[in-house]
Write an enzyme that holds these catalytic residues in place. Sequence first.
Site, PDB file in Angstrom:
ATOM      1  N   ASP A  53       0.879  -1.184  -0.030  1.00 33.38           N
ATOM      2  CA  ASP A  53      -0.067   0.098  -0.060  1.00 33.38           C
ATOM      3  C   ASP A  53       0.910   1.313   0.119  1.00 33.38           C
ATOM      4  OD1 ASP A  53      -2.289   1.884   0.570  1.00 33.38           O
ATOM      5  OD2 ASP A  53      -3.419   0.087   1.070  1.00 33.38           O
ATOM      6  N   HIS A  73       1.296   1.785  -3.115  1.00 37.82           N
ATOM      7  CA  HIS A  73       0.453   2.654  -3.833  1.00 37.82           C
ATOM      8  C   HIS A  73       0.907   4.053  -3.938  1.00 37.82           C
ATOM      9  CE1 HIS A  73      -3.426   0.098  -2.591  1.00 37.82           C
ATOM     10  NE2 HIS A  73      -2.575  -0.530  -3.547  1.00 37.82           N
TER      11      HIS A  73
END
Length: 494
Positions: free
Chosen positions: A298, A332
């Site tokens: 993430d 991310h």
Amino acid sequence: MYKRLTLLLVLTAMTVSLSAENPYKKYTDGLPFTMAEVTAPQIPDRSVTLTTFGADPTGQQLCTDAFVKAIDQLSAQGGGHLVVPRGVWLTGPIVLKSHIDLHLEHGAVIQFAADERLYQLVKTSFEGLDTRRCQSPISGVGLTDVAITGYGVIDGNGQYWRPVKKSKVTDSHWKRLLEQPGSRELRKGYWVPSESYANGEAKADMNVPTAKDDGEWQQMKRFLRPVMVSLVGCKNVLLQDVIFQNSPAWNLHPLMCENVIIENVLARNPAYAQNGDALDLESCRDVLIINSKFDAGDDGICLKSGKDADGRRRGRPCENVVVDGCTVFAGHGGFVVGSEMSGGVRNIMVRDCQFVGTDVGLRFKSTRGRGGVVENIFVDGISMTDIATYALTFNMYYGGKSVAEVLADGGTSQEVASVPVTEETPIFRNIDIRNVVCSNAGYAMEFNGLPEMPIDGIRLENIEISAHHDATFNYSTNISKKNVNIVTPLTTSK
């Protein structure tokens, strides 16, 4: 004898360095905002070794009691270094205390047991909201002078806790998951590790569920996977040299801490790790994140300050932070602000970093309902390669559709009209980004402000981006550009 002498010299050098000139002062000199010097914690020159307390180095027996006894003894003596030698040390949760350094020697692996019965439910904050989660593998609350140092590995056994999306793993990996007893495919292409996890997901808004009593919390316990390192309200914190990996949820989570140094660490998670952020720094002040590497499922380096009403009620911004000389691999976002920024984020310097293969490079995100002000952010000297989507994005519609997307889908002007400005309106302003090179991005830049609160006062200077698509600007004002060069397959714009 030689090992003992070496350890004594290392610990003595650590103590002596505290009395010498502050080696971290150079990071806070010459900043475009006022920031106090950040200093290393004061750890007494005293040490104990984990094996003294009967710990098993083979990874076959739990060492939880040995960690408790060692920390208690050091604490009773006024603090010191808990030395973890080479070996595999299987354990339940470790609760740190003030004036203690958890020091991992070369070859030391602390692995947290895959058994939720060892992790009691505690009141905490996750994704910016007040909630309950399982106790973190490593935690400390209200501590002064605390450190995790050395050259070993801390492993959270995260695969026991996390869900998995089929699209993120190989077919053989997916087949092995489906064969695990008690697990199931909750919906097509989405695997969960237990029925308890499924119970929690059914009651969750995003990743934070609600429950009416203790019984309901217990029924969803597996869903309440913890962050791996949780330090709350601590002062004088050092994380140095250690590898932190395979966390159940977020990897490193300092919350409401002051005078924090994160130096030369590697925080890593598999690319398929759901909510596997490497570092989430939340409502902290006076922080150095230096010469470290992040490889996550993430966001890589993320600054937060609480979500919606809970974050505004806390009212603690994330402020006075320097990120220097860091690398982010998969993730991310390389450097990220939000989306939980309701207490504000301000006075941040990010310099001399590289993002290699992240989904987004520089990522600023929020949405209506958050409130909070993000301001005085300075980014200088970023190199990026192979960015899947945006080299730079400001998206005030996180989790929803922007004005441009609604209209492109046939929406009406009434659907995208501005709403009144209130305490729930997020504000992004006064952000300076310069000396950025990005090779091969999906999109160059995206500015998606709110009609009622445009993104305001962004300075772009010496920016070189090669991308498949050009920059877009919606509801943004006072955007200054100097020597901004975007090369796409069709156009070159300055």
